[in-house]
Design a protein around this motif. Structure first.
Motif, mmCIF file in Angstrom:
data_model
loop_
_atom_site.group_PDB
_atom_site.id
_atom_site.type_symbol
_atom_site.label_atom_id
_atom_site.label_comp_id
_atom_site.label_asym_id
_atom_site.label_seq_id
_atom_site.Cartn_x
_atom_site.Cartn_y
_atom_site.Cartn_z
ATOM 1 N N MET A 1 0.847 -1.201 0.000
ATOM 2 C CA MET A 1 0.000 0.000 0.000
ATOM 3 C C MET A 1 0.883 1.252 0.000
ATOM 4 S SD MET A 1 -2.925 1.147 2.735
ATOM 5 C CE MET A 1 -4.334 0.320 2.073
ATOM 6 N N ALA A 2 0.491 2.251 -0.773
ATOM 7 C CA ALA A 2 1.285 3.470 -0.876
ATOM 8 C C ALA A 2 1.263 4.261 0.426
ATOM 9 C CB ALA A 2 0.753 4.328 -2.018
ATOM 10 N N VAL A 3 2.409 4.819 0.746
ATOM 11 C CA VAL A 3 2.537 5.658 1.939
ATOM 12 C C VAL A 3 1.973 7.037 1.636
ATOM 13 C CG1 VAL A 3 4.159 6.697 3.551
ATOM 14 C CG2 VAL A 3 4.597 4.401 2.657
ATOM 15 N N THR A 4 1.225 7.604 2.591
ATOM 16 C CA THR A 4 0.624 8.921 2.394
ATOM 17 C C THR A 4 1.191 9.923 3.393
ATOM 18 O OG1 THR A 4 -1.192 8.523 3.957
ATOM 19 C CG2 THR A 4 -1.521 7.799 1.667
ATOM 20 N N SER A 6 -0.552 11.471 5.453
ATOM 21 C CA SER A 6 -1.233 11.163 6.722
ATOM 22 C C SER A 6 -0.450 10.137 7.533
ATOM 23 C CB SER A 6 -2.648 10.636 6.421
ATOM 24 O OG SER A 6 -3.298 10.260 7.607
ATOM 25 N N ASP A 7 0.109 9.121 6.850
ATOM 26 C CA ASP A 7 0.907 8.097 7.540
ATOM 27 C C ASP A 7 2.140 8.710 8.188
ATOM 28 O OD1 ASP A 7 -0.846 6.113 6.649
ATOM 29 O OD2 ASP A 7 0.272 5.835 4.775
ATOM 30 N N ILE A 8 2.787 9.596 7.458
ATOM 31 C CA ILE A 8 3.997 10.251 7.979
ATOM 32 C C ILE A 8 3.643 11.127 9.175
ATOM 33 C CG2 ILE A 8 5.855 11.886 7.418
ATOM 34 C CD1 ILE A 8 5.520 10.937 4.471
ATOM 35 N N ALA A 9 2.548 11.882 9.058
ATOM 36 C CA ALA A 9 2.121 12.780 10.139
ATOM 37 C C ALA A 9 1.822 12.006 11.419
ATOM 38 C CB ALA A 9 0.900 13.578 9.685
ATOM 39 N N LYS A 10 1.131 10.863 11.294
ATOM 40 C CA LYS A 10 0.794 10.053 12.459
ATOM 41 C C LYS A 10 2.042 9.528 13.151
ATOM 42 C CE LYS A 10 -3.765 8.447 10.906
ATOM 43 N NZ LYS A 10 -4.547 7.295 10.401
ATOM 44 N N LYS A 11 2.996 9.042 12.346
ATOM 45 C CA LYS A 11 4.203 8.477 12.923
ATOM 46 C C LYS A 11 5.072 9.550 13.569
ATOM 47 C CE LYS A 11 7.787 5.086 12.102
ATOM 48 N NZ LYS A 11 8.295 4.025 11.211
ATOM 49 N N ALA A 12 5.048 10.760 13.006
ATOM 50 C CA ALA A 12 5.859 11.852 13.551
ATOM 51 C C ALA A 12 5.153 12.600 14.670
ATOM 52 C CB ALA A 12 6.218 12.822 12.429
ATOM 53 N N GLY A 13 3.838 12.372 14.808
ATOM 54 C CA GLY A 13 3.081 13.065 15.843
ATOM 55 C C GLY A 13 2.883 14.534 15.538
ATOM 56 N N VAL A 14 2.739 14.845 14.232
ATOM 57 C CA VAL A 14 2.524 16.237 13.823
ATOM 58 C C VAL A 14 1.324 16.285 12.882
ATOM 59 C CG1 VAL A 14 4.988 16.820 14.040
ATOM 60 C CG2 VAL A 14 4.090 16.000 11.838
ATOM 61 N N GLU A 43 12.637 6.418 5.958
ATOM 62 C CA GLU A 43 12.347 5.068 6.464
ATOM 63 C C GLU A 43 11.182 4.432 5.710
ATOM 64 O OE1 GLU A 43 11.580 5.577 10.584
ATOM 65 O OE2 GLU A 43 13.706 5.780 11.155
ATOM 66 N N LEU A 44 10.157 5.237 5.425
ATOM 67 C CA LEU A 44 8.957 4.727 4.758
ATOM 68 C C LEU A 44 9.086 4.718 3.230
ATOM 69 C CD1 LEU A 44 6.172 6.432 6.928
ATOM 70 C CD2 LEU A 44 7.051 4.096 7.104
ATOM 71 N N ASN A 45 10.223 5.225 2.754
ATOM 72 C CA ASN A 45 10.474 5.273 1.310
ATOM 73 C C ASN A 45 9.350 6.007 0.578
ATOM 74 O OD1 ASN A 45 12.009 4.760 -0.979
ATOM 75 N ND2 ASN A 45 10.945 2.839 -1.428
ATOM 76 N N TYR A 46 8.978 7.157 1.134
ATOM 77 C CA TYR A 46 7.867 7.934 0.599
ATOM 78 C C TYR A 46 8.299 8.738 -0.622
ATOM 79 C CZ TYR A 46 4.385 11.660 0.198
ATOM 80 O OH TYR A 46 3.445 12.543 -0.269
ATOM 81 N N THR A 47 7.494 8.649 -1.696
ATOM 82 C CA THR A 47 7.716 9.455 -2.895
ATOM 83 C C THR A 47 6.528 10.381 -3.079
ATOM 84 O OG1 THR A 47 8.936 7.656 -3.946
ATOM 85 C CG2 THR A 47 8.114 9.416 -5.380
#
Length: 340
Positions: A1-4, A6-14, A43-47
């Motif tokens: 599943m593609a990283v969004t 929203s996923d980054i924000a949740k993991k960073a707490g921002v 880490e999540l290899n987000y593009t």
């Protein structure tokens, strides 16, 4: 599943807005938070999505290039020059081919506008000697920098890079005259374009300065296409008082001219001399030494792209910049006069 985001924000707490500011390098974000977000992105290899980014910033890192004939090597070299500079500045290119049709050009302009491109480099299809207010308004209302390459738009104030076609044609025809020719034909380009008009001016100027009368029967009005070079050469060969030399005003028409001569089993320059405008690489490959006017096509593309980049950087202090490059006469023997 593609990283969004929203996923980054949740993991960073921002918030997602904070992640967006980091991705777009806009707005204030604490250095510690920025580094944390960048680490998670890695880490999540987000593009990031180019489309999504364009929607949020209202622009892309993309420019549009519009040419009238993508199959013509002349425009291929211009595109090469554009691409070389665009790559250095991390800019992408959307290429559109108009087939020299105004309706396709207008459609291409609309497409590029929808893609939120930053600027356009264009060889226009517009009829140079006629004022088309609707067409000019379409270009100006895009609200982005536009650079013209080897083509003009009447009454426009766009930046542009061009070739000194008068000088190029003059030197080509003068080379015929120095070789001993007096009956020199010309196959022009499309006469509603400035390059074609200027090449005809150069032809007439060379004849006049060498006291050779201009004979209208030796002027053939082509259209830059291979077929017109072929058809007019066939006609020239049937003339009772046929010329000893042909000045051909485009690379594609030169190919058509040579095809006609080949079919008639005629030799260059023993039977008739030729000089073409613009280089035709395929002739070198097959060992045909055809003299030509070498327009600096790759350099035109480079300069056009550099003009566009400068315009993008200095939108508030816009200065009109028009550059004319000097073509080079390359003599390979096909201009010689072999007396029968």
């Amino acid at each position: 599943m593609a990283v969004t985001i929203s996923d980054i924000a949740k993991k960073a707490g921002v918030s997602q807005a904070t992640v967006s500011r980091v991705l777009n390098n806009s707005g204030y974000v604490k250095q510690e938070t920025r580094e944390k977000i960048l680490k998670i992105i890695k880490e999540l290899n987000y593009t990031p999505s180019a489309i999504a980014r364009s929607l949020s910033t209202n622009k892309t890192n993309t420019i549009g290039v519009i040419v009238p004939d993508i199959n013509n090597p002349f425009f291929g070299e211009i595109i090469k020059g554009i691409s070389e500079v665009a790559d250095k500045h991390n800019l992408n290119i959307i290429l559109c081919d108009t087939d020299e049709r105004m309706e396709k050009e207008l459609k291409a302009l609309q497409l590029l506008k929808e893609q939120r491109i930053q600027g356009i480099i264009i060889t226009p299809t517009s009829v140079e000697d006629e004022f088309n207010s609707e067409y000019l308004n379409t270009l100006e209302n895009l609200g982005i920098p536009i650079v013209l390459v080897d083509g003009h738009v009447k009454y426009s104030t766009f930046n542009g890079v061009f070739v000194d076609n008068i000088k190029g044609a003059y030197e080509g025809v003068e080379a015929f005259i120095k070789a001993g020719h007096r009956k020199i034909a010309i196959i022009t380009g499309r006469m509603n374009s400035k390059p074609a008009k200027d090449r005809l001016i150069g032809y007439k100027k060379a004849l006049a300065r060498n006291h050779i009368p201009i004979d209208e029967k030796y002027i053939f009005y082509g259209d830059y296409k291979q077929e017109s070079g072929y058809d007019f050469t066939k006609h020239i060969l049937k003339m009772e008082d046929r010329p000893t030399a042909i000045f051909v005003c485009s690379n594609m028409m030169t190919l058509g001219c040579i095809k006609a001569l080949y079919e008639e089993k005629l030799s260059i320059p023993e039977d008739i001399a030729i000089i073409g405008f613009d280089r035709v690489d395929v002739l070198n490959i097959v060992g045909m030494n055809i003299s030509f006017i070498d327009g600096p096509t790759i350099e035109m593309g480079r300069i056009g792209m550099e003009m566009l980049i400068n315009a993008l950087k200095n939108k508030k202090n816009r200065m009109i910049n028009k550059i004319t490059l000097i073509p080079k006469l390359v003599l390979k023997g096909s201009e010689n006069y072999i007396k029968q």
